[in-house]
Write an enzyme that holds these catalytic residues in place. Structure first.
Site, PDB file in Angstrom:
ATOM      1  CD1 TRP A 130       0.034  -1.597   3.023  1.00  0.00           C
ATOM      2  CD2 TRP A 130       0.784   0.501   3.215  1.00  0.00           C
ATOM      3  NE1 TRP A 130       0.926  -1.570   4.072  1.00  0.00           N
ATOM      4  CE2 TRP A 130       1.406  -0.294   4.213  1.00  0.00           C
ATOM      5  CE3 TRP A 130       1.118   1.856   3.157  1.00  0.00           C
ATOM      6  CZ2 TRP A 130       2.331   0.223   5.117  1.00  0.00           C
ATOM      7  CZ3 TRP A 130       2.044   2.375   4.060  1.00  0.00           C
ATOM      8  CH2 TRP A 130       2.631   1.548   5.025  1.00  0.00           C
ATOM      9  CD  GLU A 228      12.276  -5.129  -6.036  1.00  0.00           C
ATOM     10  OE1 GLU A 228      12.977  -4.741  -5.085  1.00  0.00           O
ATOM     11  OE2 GLU A 228      12.683  -5.180  -7.196  1.00  0.00           O
ATOM     12  CB  CYS A 262      11.240  -0.530   0.700  1.00  0.00           C
ATOM     13  SG  CYS A 262      11.210   0.119  -0.973  1.00  0.00           S
TER      14      CYS A 262
HETATM   15  P1  NAP Z   1       2.901  -6.983   3.597  1.00  0.00           P
HETATM   16  O1  NAP Z   1       2.087  -7.130   4.820  1.00  0.00           O
HETATM   17  O2  NAP Z   1       3.886  -8.026   3.263  1.00  0.00           O
HETATM   18  O3  NAP Z   1       1.855  -6.777   2.397  1.00  0.00           O
HETATM   19  C1  NAP Z   1       2.263  -6.662   1.071  1.00  0.00           C
HETATM   20  C2  NAP Z   1       1.325  -7.454   0.186  1.00  0.00           C
HETATM   21  O4  NAP Z   1       1.476  -8.846   0.456  1.00  0.00           O
HETATM   22  C3  NAP Z   1      -0.147  -7.148   0.431  1.00  0.00           C
HETATM   23  O5  NAP Z   1      -0.843  -7.235  -0.787  1.00  0.00           O
HETATM   24  C4  NAP Z   1      -0.579  -8.262   1.383  1.00  0.00           C
HETATM   25  O6  NAP Z   1      -1.961  -8.524   1.343  1.00  0.00           O
HETATM   26  C5  NAP Z   1       0.216  -9.411   0.818  1.00  0.00           C
HETATM   27  N1  NAP Z   1       0.500 -10.483   1.761  1.00  0.00           N
HETATM   28  C6  NAP Z   1       0.756 -10.382   3.085  1.00  0.00           C
HETATM   29  N2  NAP Z   1       1.006 -11.607   3.593  1.00  0.00           N
HETATM   30  C7  NAP Z   1       0.894 -12.488   2.595  1.00  0.00           C
HETATM   31  C8  NAP Z   1       1.029 -13.899   2.498  1.00  0.00           C
HETATM   32  N3  NAP Z   1       1.340 -14.651   3.550  1.00  0.00           N
HETATM   33  N4  NAP Z   1       0.833 -14.473   1.295  1.00  0.00           N
HETATM   34  C9  NAP Z   1       0.526 -13.745   0.224  1.00  0.00           C
HETATM   35  N5  NAP Z   1       0.376 -12.401   0.246  1.00  0.00           N
HETATM   36  C10 NAP Z   1       0.577 -11.774   1.413  1.00  0.00           C
HETATM   37  O7  NAP Z   1       3.726  -5.640   3.578  1.00  0.00           O
HETATM   38  P2  NAP Z   1       3.309  -4.259   4.163  1.00  0.00           P
HETATM   39  O8  NAP Z   1       3.649  -4.255   5.592  1.00  0.00           O
HETATM   40  O9  NAP Z   1       1.942  -3.905   3.758  1.00  0.00           O
HETATM   41  O10 NAP Z   1       4.326  -3.333   3.330  1.00  0.00           O
HETATM   42  C11 NAP Z   1       5.455  -2.822   3.867  1.00  0.00           C
HETATM   43  C12 NAP Z   1       6.654  -3.666   3.545  1.00  0.00           C
HETATM   44  O11 NAP Z   1       6.897  -3.664   2.145  1.00  0.00           O
HETATM   45  C13 NAP Z   1       7.906  -3.081   4.170  1.00  0.00           C
HETATM   46  O12 NAP Z   1       8.702  -4.104   4.679  1.00  0.00           O
HETATM   47  C14 NAP Z   1       8.576  -2.402   2.991  1.00  0.00           C
HETATM   48  O13 NAP Z   1       9.946  -2.199   3.155  1.00  0.00           O
HETATM   49  C15 NAP Z   1       8.264  -3.345   1.886  1.00  0.00           C
HETATM   50  N6  NAP Z   1       8.417  -2.680   0.578  1.00  0.00           N
HETATM   51  C16 NAP Z   1       9.464  -3.042  -0.225  1.00  0.00           C
HETATM   52  C17 NAP Z   1       9.674  -2.394  -1.435  1.00  0.00           C
HETATM   53  C18 NAP Z   1      10.815  -2.736  -2.355  1.00  0.00           C
HETATM   54  O14 NAP Z   1      10.794  -2.300  -3.497  1.00  0.00           O
HETATM   55  N7  NAP Z   1      11.799  -3.509  -1.916  1.00  0.00           N
HETATM   56  C19 NAP Z   1       8.791  -1.381  -1.818  1.00  0.00           C
HETATM   57  C20 NAP Z   1       7.740  -1.046  -0.969  1.00  0.00           C
HETATM   58  C21 NAP Z   1       7.565  -1.716   0.229  1.00  0.00           C
HETATM   59  P3  NAP Z   1      -2.942  -7.978   2.489  1.00  0.00           P
HETATM   60  O15 NAP Z   1      -2.880  -6.487   2.435  1.00  0.00           O
HETATM   61  O16 NAP Z   1      -4.253  -8.507   2.080  1.00  0.00           O
HETATM   62  O17 NAP Z   1      -2.438  -8.526   3.775  1.00  0.00           O
END
Ligand code: NAP
Length: 454
Positions: A130, A228, A262
């Protein structure tokens, strides 16, 4: 399950959507396969015309789309406008360059003729976060679609309006029905979709936990993945640096996107010779930041995106303080309504604390002092993450050594880390693998076919 769009500035529910059921998901997958049959046969020019049309829709609807982002996840409106502009850029970049990146590559061998041909794989699932609700999706979709694939978006559950708006943009631009589709589903439906034979590959941007889960399902199916994931980027300041510039950029690097990026600078590794000056100047900058209504152009920091992000950040800070870290300023919730958080600075941070070991996903800077360059690099690398890094120095030798020694997917010298369509983007270690953007990004979801003619 209901997907809720909630304004994090006042906690009001904006929209609610029912999750798609199995029959709807099945239809979407079937449409994706049908659309692939057409999409892969289009010429680069035909795909580029449609991608240009996407860019134009983004440009003309910039304010409308930016408003969705700000209302749904709280980023300042001016930053949301920039995000939409960057999405138009990546669409134009791949509309212009995909043909070049995916042209047959001739290679001299013992055969009469040998070359490499790049061909699309089919429906690719994108599991997205998000924090940059448009940018994360477009930086995947522009190359994937220009390569001839079709896309299935499972966006984060708290940004359904953004997810639906993006689907509509691709439709309006003339991409055939089914080329880009949004799946309004929770995370628990991802596994079943990924094990479906019709889905050929997956990209995930998000947390380590989600990445590990998706990669293990994909691994069991031998499907290509790009991950990522999170980061705890070091930001090194050496004595030769322009200190005012470093402080200015440190502030911006840490608070961009309300601290939820990130590639935000997270661990500030400062040489002892300039530590006191840096610390005092950063404190002054942080205390002058305006936290408030993200629609107001004077606002520097809007609310955190969700209550659980705020609560988790509070727990990480409390735990770090209990173990001996010192709070220099801020770093605490502001009473509601809204998930506002006071930008803050921690120092004197013991090594076994979340502030040193984990990713702080909010506007909190962690300061560390080091005696010399070697100590700075060792500390920078002493993390399980390996996404981005920055060093501020005028010393050529330190620049060269950092480029060689730093264990990250990118190093920025005298600037903060930022993605750019012309440069590959991605991490190593627990920050993930694979690359997005540039030529490397468009070659992730293709069959790199070797052809040898005797
Ligand atoms: P998240 O909880 O991992 O959610 C990201 C996506 O994954 C959402 O669509 C979520 O769906 C889905 N998801 C969560 N658990 C899952 C599972 N077990 N199986 C399949 N899909 C799953 O991450 P967040 O906390 O929202 O985002 C922040 C993280 O993203 C931070 O760690 C940030 O550093 C990282 N990020 C990395 C980059 C990069 O380019 N390296 C860029 C941006 C963000 P739901 O919303 O339905 O749970």
């Amino acid at each position: 399950m209901t997907l809720r769009s909630i304004n994090p500035a006042n906690e009001q529910i904006l929209e609610e959507y029912s999750e798609y059921n199995d029959a709807e998901i099945n239809q979407i997958l079937a449409r994706s396969v049908q659309a692939f049959a057409l999409q892969k046969c289009l010429s680069f020019d035909q795909r580029a015309d449609k991608m240009e049309a996407v860019a134009k829709i983004l440009d003309s609807g910039q304010d409308k789309f930016a408003r969705i982002l700000t209302m749904e996840m709280g980023k300042p409106y001016h930053a949301a406008q920039q995000e939409i502009g960057k999405c138009a850029w990546v669409c134009r970049y791949y509309a212009e360059n995909a043909r070049l990146f995916l042209a047959d590559q001739a290679v001299k061998t013992d055969s009469l003729r040998s070359f490499v041909r790049y061909q699309p794989l089919g429906p690719v699932l994108a599991v997205m976060p998000w924090n940059f609700p448009f940018w994360q999706v477009f930086r995947f979709a522009a190359p994937a679609l220009m390569a001839g694939n079709t896309a299935l978006l499972k966006h984060a559950s708290n940004v359904p309006q953004a997810a639906l708006a993006i689907e509509e943009i691709f439709k309006q631009a003339g991409f055939a029905d089914g080329v880009f589709q949004t799946l309004l589903i929770g995370a628990n439906k991802v596994e079943k979709i990924l094990t479906d034979n019709r889905v050929k590959a997956v990209t995930l941007t998000g947390s380590e936990k989600a990445g590990a889960s998706v990669a293990s399902t994909a691994g069991s199916q031998i499907k290509k993945t790009v991950l990522e994931l999170g980061g705890s980027d070091p930001f090194i300041v050496m004595p030769s640096a322009d200190l005012d510039d470093a402080v200015q950029k440190a502030t911006l690097g840490r608070i961009q996107n309300n601290g939820q990026s990130c590639i935000a600078a997270k661990r500030f590794i400062i040489h002892t010779a300039v530590y006191d000056k840096f610390r005092a100047a950063l404190k002054q900058k942080f205390e002058a930041l305006k936290v408030g209504d993200p629609m107001d152009n004077a606002t520097d920091i809007g609310p955190l995106a969700m209550a659980n992000i705020r609560d988790y950040l509070n727990r990480q800070i409390d735990d770090s303080l209990k173990k001996g870290a010192i709070r220099l300023t801020g770093a605490e919730s502001i009473a509601g309504p809204g998930y506002f958080f006071k930008p803050g600075i921690l120092e004197n941070i013991p090594w076994d604390t979340p502030a040193a070991q984990d990713e702080l996903f909010g506007p909190v800077a962690c300061l560390f002092s080091v005696k010399n360059f070697e100590e700075a690099i060792a500390l920078a690398n002493n993390t399980r993450f390996g996404l981005g890094s920055a060093i501020f120095t005028r010393d050529e030798n330190e620049m060269e050594q950092t480029i060689d020694l730093i264990e990250t997917g990118c190093i920025f010298v005298n600037n903060i880390v930022a993605s750019d369509p012309r440069l590959p983007f991605g991490g190593i270690k627990a920050s993930g693998y694979g690359r997005e953007l540039a030529a490397e990004g468009i070659r992730e979801f293709v069959n790199i076919k070797t052809v040898s003619i005797y």
